[in-house]
Design a protein around this motif. Structure first.
Motif, mmCIF file in Angstrom:
data_model
loop_
_atom_site.group_PDB
_atom_site.id
_atom_site.type_symbol
_atom_site.label_atom_id
_atom_site.label_comp_id
_atom_site.label_asym_id
_atom_site.label_seq_id
_atom_site.Cartn_x
_atom_site.Cartn_y
_atom_site.Cartn_z
ATOM 1 N N MET A 1 0.844 -1.174 0.000
ATOM 2 C CA MET A 1 0.000 0.000 0.000
ATOM 3 C C MET A 1 0.892 1.241 0.000
ATOM 4 S SD MET A 1 -2.983 0.997 2.783
ATOM 5 C CE MET A 1 -1.989 0.550 4.183
ATOM 6 N N GLN A 2 0.558 2.166 -0.884
ATOM 7 C CA GLN A 2 1.316 3.414 -0.946
ATOM 8 C C GLN A 2 0.561 4.584 -0.320
ATOM 9 O OE1 GLN A 2 0.678 1.879 -4.236
ATOM 10 N NE2 GLN A 2 2.404 0.537 -3.840
ATOM 11 N N ARG A 3 -0.742 4.464 -0.201
ATOM 12 C CA ARG A 3 -1.527 5.583 0.328
ATOM 13 C C ARG A 3 -2.720 5.036 1.113
ATOM 14 N NH1 ARG A 3 -1.865 9.457 -3.905
ATOM 15 N NH2 ARG A 3 -0.186 10.570 -2.909
ATOM 16 N N LEU A 4 -3.042 5.749 2.192
ATOM 17 C CA LEU A 4 -4.172 5.406 3.047
ATOM 18 C C LEU A 4 -5.023 6.655 3.252
ATOM 19 C CD1 LEU A 4 -5.734 3.628 5.116
ATOM 20 C CD2 LEU A 4 -4.035 4.354 6.820
ATOM 21 N N ILE A 5 -6.324 6.519 3.040
ATOM 22 C CA ILE A 5 -7.268 7.601 3.289
ATOM 23 C C ILE A 5 -8.221 7.114 4.381
ATOM 24 C CG2 ILE A 5 -9.051 9.109 2.328
ATOM 25 C CD1 ILE A 5 -7.818 8.335 -0.483
ATOM 26 N N ILE A 6 -8.224 7.830 5.489
ATOM 27 C CA ILE A 6 -9.122 7.504 6.601
ATOM 28 C C ILE A 6 -10.245 8.530 6.570
ATOM 29 C CG2 ILE A 6 -9.362 7.264 9.093
ATOM 30 C CD1 ILE A 6 -6.338 6.671 9.201
ATOM 31 N N GLU A 93 -4.155 -3.062 8.155
ATOM 32 C CA GLU A 93 -2.974 -3.919 8.001
ATOM 33 C C GLU A 93 -3.292 -5.187 7.208
ATOM 34 O OE1 GLU A 93 -1.681 -4.364 12.061
ATOM 35 O OE2 GLU A 93 -0.658 -2.400 12.031
ATOM 36 N N ALA A 94 -4.490 -5.715 7.367
ATOM 37 C CA ALA A 94 -4.879 -6.921 6.629
ATOM 38 C C ALA A 94 -5.003 -6.653 5.134
ATOM 39 C CB ALA A 94 -6.198 -7.471 7.171
ATOM 40 N N ALA A 95 -5.268 -5.408 4.772
ATOM 41 C CA ALA A 95 -5.451 -5.063 3.353
ATOM 42 C C ALA A 95 -4.206 -4.456 2.722
ATOM 43 C CB ALA A 95 -6.616 -4.084 3.216
ATOM 44 N N GLU A 96 -3.168 -4.206 3.501
ATOM 45 C CA GLU A 96 -2.037 -3.439 2.984
ATOM 46 C C GLU A 96 -1.280 -4.117 1.839
ATOM 47 O OE1 GLU A 96 0.449 -2.451 6.283
ATOM 48 O OE2 GLU A 96 1.093 -4.507 6.604
ATOM 49 N N ASP A 97 -1.306 -5.426 1.759
ATOM 50 C CA ASP A 97 -0.581 -6.104 0.678
ATOM 51 C C ASP A 97 -1.387 -6.193 -0.617
ATOM 52 O OD1 ASP A 97 1.644 -6.493 2.262
ATOM 53 O OD2 ASP A 97 0.999 -8.480 2.949
ATOM 54 N N THR A 98 -2.671 -5.903 -0.554
ATOM 55 C CA THR A 98 -3.504 -6.036 -1.750
ATOM 56 C C THR A 98 -3.991 -4.701 -2.305
ATOM 57 O OG1 THR A 98 -5.496 -6.340 -0.399
ATOM 58 C CG2 THR A 98 -4.308 -8.340 -1.076
ATOM 59 N N ALA A 99 -3.772 -3.625 -1.570
ATOM 60 C CA ALA A 99 -4.266 -2.312 -2.007
ATOM 61 C C ALA A 99 -3.105 -1.366 -2.276
ATOM 62 C CB ALA A 99 -5.172 -1.706 -0.937
ATOM 63 N N GLY A 100 -3.190 -0.648 -3.395
ATOM 64 C CA GLY A 100 -2.229 0.420 -3.653
ATOM 65 C C GLY A 100 -2.639 1.663 -2.900
ATOM 66 N N PHE A 144 -2.699 9.750 4.189
ATOM 67 C CA PHE A 144 -1.354 9.344 4.584
ATOM 68 C C PHE A 144 -0.640 8.671 3.425
ATOM 69 C CE2 PHE A 144 -3.855 9.481 8.430
ATOM 70 C CZ PHE A 144 -3.000 10.021 9.379
ATOM 71 N N THR A 145 0.636 8.980 3.275
ATOM 72 C CA THR A 145 1.518 8.236 2.386
ATOM 73 C C THR A 145 2.081 7.097 3.223
ATOM 74 O OG1 THR A 145 2.088 10.249 1.205
ATOM 75 C CG2 THR A 145 3.584 8.384 0.950
ATOM 76 N N VAL A 146 2.215 5.926 2.631
ATOM 77 C CA VAL A 146 2.703 4.765 3.369
ATOM 78 C C VAL A 146 4.037 4.332 2.767
ATOM 79 C CG1 VAL A 146 2.167 2.415 4.118
ATOM 80 C CG2 VAL A 146 0.316 4.086 3.823
ATOM 81 N N ASP A 147 5.065 4.227 3.619
ATOM 82 C CA ASP A 147 6.390 3.845 3.115
ATOM 83 C C ASP A 147 6.482 2.328 2.937
ATOM 84 O OD1 ASP A 147 6.991 2.690 5.624
ATOM 85 O OD2 ASP A 147 8.257 4.352 6.258
ATOM 86 N N VAL A 148 7.618 1.856 2.435
ATOM 87 C CA VAL A 148 7.770 0.426 2.128
ATOM 88 C C VAL A 148 7.702 -0.458 3.370
ATOM 89 C CG1 VAL A 148 9.024 0.773 -0.026
ATOM 90 C CG2 VAL A 148 10.288 0.628 2.118
ATOM 91 N N ALA A 149 7.944 0.128 4.532
ATOM 92 C CA ALA A 149 7.844 -0.629 5.779
ATOM 93 C C ALA A 149 6.425 -0.609 6.343
ATOM 94 C CB ALA A 149 8.817 -0.069 6.810
#
Length: 165
Positions: A1-6, A93-100, A144-149
């Motif tokens: 995931m590279q970006r998160l919108i809450i 966190e459960a969706a972070e590997d499947t969502a850009g 939020f921008t999400v880094d590689v970690a």
């Protein structure tokens, strides 16, 4: 995931015959949600995945926002209804590997607490912390921008009131 919108659901009616979970959006709330969808899309903030509480007002918020979004994989979840920040974080966190780009549409106080936790963890500036200290109004979105970690860093804040100016 590279970006998160809450995002918090838009303004809802005060009550509904079926109780809190069935409260629909008000006319003003529908307008705000559509405007927020357009504003996010115009800024290039188009999610490919949306996690949405199954409450009527959050589902309706998503319906209005999504008009500007195009094709998005949507997951309605009863677990997100009035969820704590811990529950919301686990869903993200459960969706972070499947969502850009992931959009979470849920409720206060959980969305506000989660956004503040991310701000604290990323050592956000006092000015940014001040913006969030006033609460999380209906229809607002923290970006939020999400880094590689997987660490979110504050990118922006948008409220329906900002769009009216």
């Amino acid at each position: 995931m590279q970006r998160l919108i809450i995002m918090r659901h838009a303004q809802a009616e005060k009550s509904a015959p079926g109780g809190d979970i069935d409260r629909p959006l008000s006319k003003h709330g529908r307008h705000d949600a559509r405007a927020m969808g357009r504003a996010l899309a115009e800024r290039g903030l188009r999610p490919d995945t949306a996690l949405v509480s199954s409450a009527r007002r959050t589902h309706q918020t998503w319906d209005e926002v999504s008009e500007a979004m195009g094709d998005v994989e949507v997951h309605l979840s009863p677990a997100l209804y009035n969820a704590s920040s811990d529950v919301l974080r686990r869903a993200v966190e459960a969706a972070e590997d499947t969502a850009g780009c992931l959009l979470l549409v849920a409720h206060n106080p959980g969305v506000h607490q989660l956004a503040v936790e991310y701000l604290i963890e990323s050592a956000a500036s006092p000015g940014v912390m001040d913006k969030m200290s006033g609460g999380f109004p209906t229809g607002a979105a923290a970006i939020f921008t999400v880094d590689v970690a997987g660490r979110p860093t504050y990118e922006g804040w948008l409220t329906p009131q900002d769009l009216e100016k």
